[in-house]
Enzyme design. Structure first.
Site, PDB file in Angstrom:
ATOM      1  N   ALA A  69       0.863  -1.176   0.000  1.00 60.81           N
ATOM      2  CA  ALA A  69       0.000   0.000   0.000  1.00 60.81           C
ATOM      3  C   ALA A  69       0.901   1.227   0.000  1.00 60.81           C
ATOM      4  O   ALA A  69       2.065   1.152   0.424  1.00 60.81           O
ATOM      5  CB  ALA A  69      -0.902  -0.012   1.225  1.00 60.81           C
ATOM      6  N   GLY A 113       0.634  -4.921   1.110  1.00 62.85           N
ATOM      7  CA  GLY A 113      -0.597  -4.969   0.323  1.00 62.85           C
ATOM      8  C   GLY A 113      -0.387  -5.609  -1.046  1.00 62.85           C
ATOM      9  O   GLY A 113      -1.326  -6.160  -1.629  1.00 62.85           O
ATOM     10  N   GLU A 116      -0.671  -9.206  -0.383  1.00 63.41           N
ATOM     11  CA  GLU A 116      -2.089  -9.474  -0.091  1.00 63.41           C
ATOM     12  C   GLU A 116      -2.927  -9.461  -1.362  1.00 63.41           C
ATOM     13  O   GLU A 116      -3.822 -10.295  -1.535  1.00 63.41           O
ATOM     14  CB  GLU A 116      -2.607  -8.431   0.911  1.00 63.41           C
ATOM     15  N   GLU A 136       4.862  -5.046   7.141  1.00 62.03           N
ATOM     16  CA  GLU A 136       4.149  -3.964   7.850  1.00 62.03           C
ATOM     17  C   GLU A 136       4.666  -3.748   9.266  1.00 62.03           C
ATOM     18  O   GLU A 136       4.640  -2.639   9.779  1.00 62.03           O
ATOM     19  CB  GLU A 136       2.645  -4.266   7.896  1.00 62.03           C
TER      20      GLU A 136
HETATM   21  N1  CO8 Z   1       4.647   3.143  -0.745  1.00 63.12           N
HETATM   22  C1  CO8 Z   1       5.073   4.295  -1.291  1.00 63.12           C
HETATM   23  N2  CO8 Z   1       6.228   4.407  -1.981  1.00 63.12           N
HETATM   24  C2  CO8 Z   1       6.983   3.307  -2.108  1.00 63.12           C
HETATM   25  C3  CO8 Z   1       6.605   2.061  -1.558  1.00 63.12           C
HETATM   26  C4  CO8 Z   1       5.364   2.003  -0.843  1.00 63.12           C
HETATM   27  N3  CO8 Z   1       4.895   0.857  -0.305  1.00 63.12           N
HETATM   28  N4  CO8 Z   1       7.563   1.156  -1.837  1.00 63.12           N
HETATM   29  C5  CO8 Z   1       8.494   1.800  -2.546  1.00 63.12           C
HETATM   30  N5  CO8 Z   1       8.167   3.098  -2.716  1.00 63.12           N
HETATM   31  C6  CO8 Z   1       8.904   4.137  -3.429  1.00 63.12           C
HETATM   32  C7  CO8 Z   1      10.115   4.568  -2.643  1.00 63.12           C
HETATM   33  O1  CO8 Z   1       9.755   5.505  -1.666  1.00 63.12           O
HETATM   34  C8  CO8 Z   1      10.996   5.152  -3.714  1.00 63.12           C
HETATM   35  O2  CO8 Z   1      10.521   6.438  -4.017  1.00 63.12           O
HETATM   36  P1  CO8 Z   1      11.583   7.646  -4.314  1.00 63.12           P
HETATM   37  O3  CO8 Z   1      12.309   7.205  -5.542  1.00 63.12           O
HETATM   38  O4  CO8 Z   1      10.710   8.826  -4.525  1.00 63.12           O
HETATM   39  O5  CO8 Z   1      12.468   7.704  -3.113  1.00 63.12           O
HETATM   40  C9  CO8 Z   1      10.691   4.268  -4.913  1.00 63.12           C
HETATM   41  O6  CO8 Z   1       9.439   3.627  -4.631  1.00 63.12           O
HETATM   42  C10 CO8 Z   1      11.734   3.181  -5.138  1.00 63.12           C
HETATM   43  O7  CO8 Z   1      11.899   2.480  -3.907  1.00 63.12           O
HETATM   44  P2  CO8 Z   1      13.343   2.249  -3.229  1.00 63.12           P
HETATM   45  O8  CO8 Z   1      14.271   3.345  -3.579  1.00 63.12           O
HETATM   46  O9  CO8 Z   1      13.119   1.991  -1.778  1.00 63.12           O
HETATM   47  O10 CO8 Z   1      13.785   0.926  -3.981  1.00 63.12           O
HETATM   48  P3  CO8 Z   1      14.761  -0.229  -3.440  1.00 63.12           P
HETATM   49  O11 CO8 Z   1      14.992  -1.118  -4.604  1.00 63.12           O
HETATM   50  O12 CO8 Z   1      15.904   0.369  -2.714  1.00 63.12           O
HETATM   51  O13 CO8 Z   1      13.869  -1.011  -2.340  1.00 63.12           O
HETATM   52  C11 CO8 Z   1      11.873  -2.081  -1.495  1.00 63.12           C
HETATM   53  C12 CO8 Z   1      12.730  -1.701  -2.728  1.00 63.12           C
HETATM   54  C13 CO8 Z   1      12.635  -3.072  -0.625  1.00 63.12           C
HETATM   55  C14 CO8 Z   1      10.584  -2.691  -2.017  1.00 63.12           C
HETATM   56  C15 CO8 Z   1      11.574  -0.805  -0.675  1.00 63.12           C
HETATM   57  O14 CO8 Z   1      11.068   0.181  -1.546  1.00 63.12           O
HETATM   58  C16 CO8 Z   1      10.573  -1.012   0.429  1.00 63.12           C
HETATM   59  O15 CO8 Z   1      10.898  -1.536   1.464  1.00 63.12           O
HETATM   60  N6  CO8 Z   1       9.320  -0.564   0.211  1.00 63.12           N
HETATM   61  C17 CO8 Z   1       8.280  -0.608   1.212  1.00 63.12           C
HETATM   62  C18 CO8 Z   1       7.745  -2.013   1.376  1.00 63.12           C
HETATM   63  C19 CO8 Z   1       6.684  -2.016   2.456  1.00 63.12           C
HETATM   64  O16 CO8 Z   1       6.916  -1.687   3.587  1.00 63.12           O
HETATM   65  N7  CO8 Z   1       5.467  -2.407   2.079  1.00 63.12           N
HETATM   66  C20 CO8 Z   1       4.351  -2.494   2.996  1.00 63.12           C
HETATM   67  C21 CO8 Z   1       3.596  -1.221   2.959  1.00 63.12           C
HETATM   68  S1  CO8 Z   1       2.322  -1.175   4.187  1.00 63.12           S
HETATM   69  C22 CO8 Z   1       1.099  -2.080   3.499  1.00 63.12           C
HETATM   70  O17 CO8 Z   1       1.180  -2.561   2.411  1.00 63.12           O
HETATM   71  C23 CO8 Z   1      -0.131  -2.240   4.325  1.00 63.12           C
HETATM   72  C24 CO8 Z   1      -1.184  -2.988   3.498  1.00 63.12           C
HETATM   73  C25 CO8 Z   1      -2.490  -2.714   4.133  1.00 63.12           C
HETATM   74  C26 CO8 Z   1      -3.569  -2.683   3.076  1.00 63.12           C
HETATM   75  C27 CO8 Z   1      -4.768  -2.162   3.699  1.00 63.12           C
HETATM   76  C28 CO8 Z   1      -5.797  -1.807   2.668  1.00 63.12           C
HETATM   77  C29 CO8 Z   1      -7.141  -2.312   3.043  1.00 63.12           C
END
Ligand code: CO8
Length: 262
Positions: A69, A113, A116, A136
């Site tokens: 998400a 998400g 999921e 998360e």
């Molecule tokens: N949300 C927003 N932006 C994101 C997300 C995300 N989940 N994941 C990555 N991005 C963005 C980064 O901020 C970055 O943006 P910018 O270039 O502007 O800095 C860009 O995408 C590229 O990401 P990275 O530079 O971090 O890329 P890496 O290759 O270094 O890392 C990862 C990749 C490991 C995937 C890393 O981006 C990461 O850890 N992302 C977050 C993963 C995460 O925590 N996901 C869970 C989110 S919470 C959730 O999903 C709750 C679900 C609940 C659903 C409820 C609905 C009913």
């Protein structure tokens, strides 16, 4: 006919019978925001309603199916925003109402998400670079779109707890070993393999396909005895279809069945 204009997904059909939805926020690794979930829901409903479409594929980019998400959208949420808002309550449920099969073709990250969403699909075909996880916990929250429920049903308690509590990622091989994904293929074969499965499904009786999906899903609700009875009644009812006559006649006469979905 798909006439809606989409901005953060791409929609196409293959061979006039498979609907393909590509998540398309590459800069955010397909982080799932409200607009994306709305567009995805609209596209799913449009394909579900299209008589010609027999199967739907959801896919992302090579680097990410979806990295979760959208954290920037959620970062400042209050409880009231989360509880009352569409983002959390409404548009994540649409996929559960789709009656035709939905296959997730996953390469790269399927986290939070994103994992999921993949699990809400009927099955997952993974590229060898796929990574699954429920990170998360690292953000001070827990999965919110079924992760704590569907993951243990798919991989058992041990791995589900491990993933949800440590936030670690699982690679494609571990995901296949644990039963989260049905097949792992080389990255450059992901679409070919998934499309092959989708085309195969599309050529079967849509009625039988929908019944099979409904019945397998029933395995996750209620008791075994109820599920078996549900299956038996659906099985009985399929003898009212022309497709059953066609399928069995084709077998008996050693020819290829041509289903009319009636
Ligand atoms: N949300 C927003 N932006 C994101 C997300 C995300 N989940 N994941 C990555 N991005 C963005 C980064 O901020 C970055 O943006 P910018 O270039 O502007 O800095 C860009 O995408 C590229 O990401 P990275 O530079 O971090 O890329 P890496 O290759 O270094 O890392 C990862 C990749 C490991 C995937 C890393 O981006 C990461 O850890 N992302 C977050 C993963 C995460 O925590 N996901 C869970 C989110 S919470 C959730 O999903 C709750 C679900 C609940 C659903 C409820 C609905 C009913």
């Amino acid at each position: 006919e798909i006439t809606l204009a989409y901005e953060v997904i791409e929609v196409r059909t293959e061979a006039d019978k498979v609907g393909v939805i590509t998540l398309n926020r590459p800069k955010q690794l397909n982080a799932l925001n409200s607009q994306l979930m709305d567009e995805l829901g609209d596209a799913l409903k449009a394909f579900d309603a299209d008589e010609k479409i027999g199967c739907i594929i959801i896919t992302g980019s090579e680097k990410a199916f979806a990295a979760g998400a959208d954290i920037t959208a959620m970062a400042k949420f209050s409880f009231a925003d989360a509880y009352k808002g569409d983002f959390i309550t409404r548009n994540w449920e649409t996929i559960r109402t789709i009656r035709k099969p939905v296959i997730a073709a996953v390469s790269g990250f399927a986290l939070g998400g994103g994992c999921e969403l993949a699990m809400m699909c009927d099955f997952i075909i993974a590229a060898d670079n796929a990574k699954f996880g429920q990170p998360e916990i690292k953000l001070g929250v827990i999965p919110g779109a079924g992760g704590t429920q569907r993951l243990p049903r798919a991989v058992g308690k041990a791995k589900a707890m491990d993933l949800a509590l440590t936030g670690r990622m699982m690679d494609a091989q571990e995901a296949e070993r644990s039963g989260l994904v049905s097949r792992v293929v080389p990255l450059d074969k992901l679409m070919e393999e998934t499309l092959g499965a989708a085309l195969q499904i599309s050529d079967f009786s849509q009625i039988a396909v929908m019944a099979a999906k409904e019945s397998v899903n029933r395995a996750f609700e209620g008791t075994l005895a109820d599920g078996v009875m549900f299956e038996r009644r659906l099985f009985h009812s399929l003898f009212a279809t022309s497709d059953q006559k066609e399928g069995m006649d084709a077998f008996v006469n050693k020819r290829k069945a041509v289903f009319t979905h009636q």
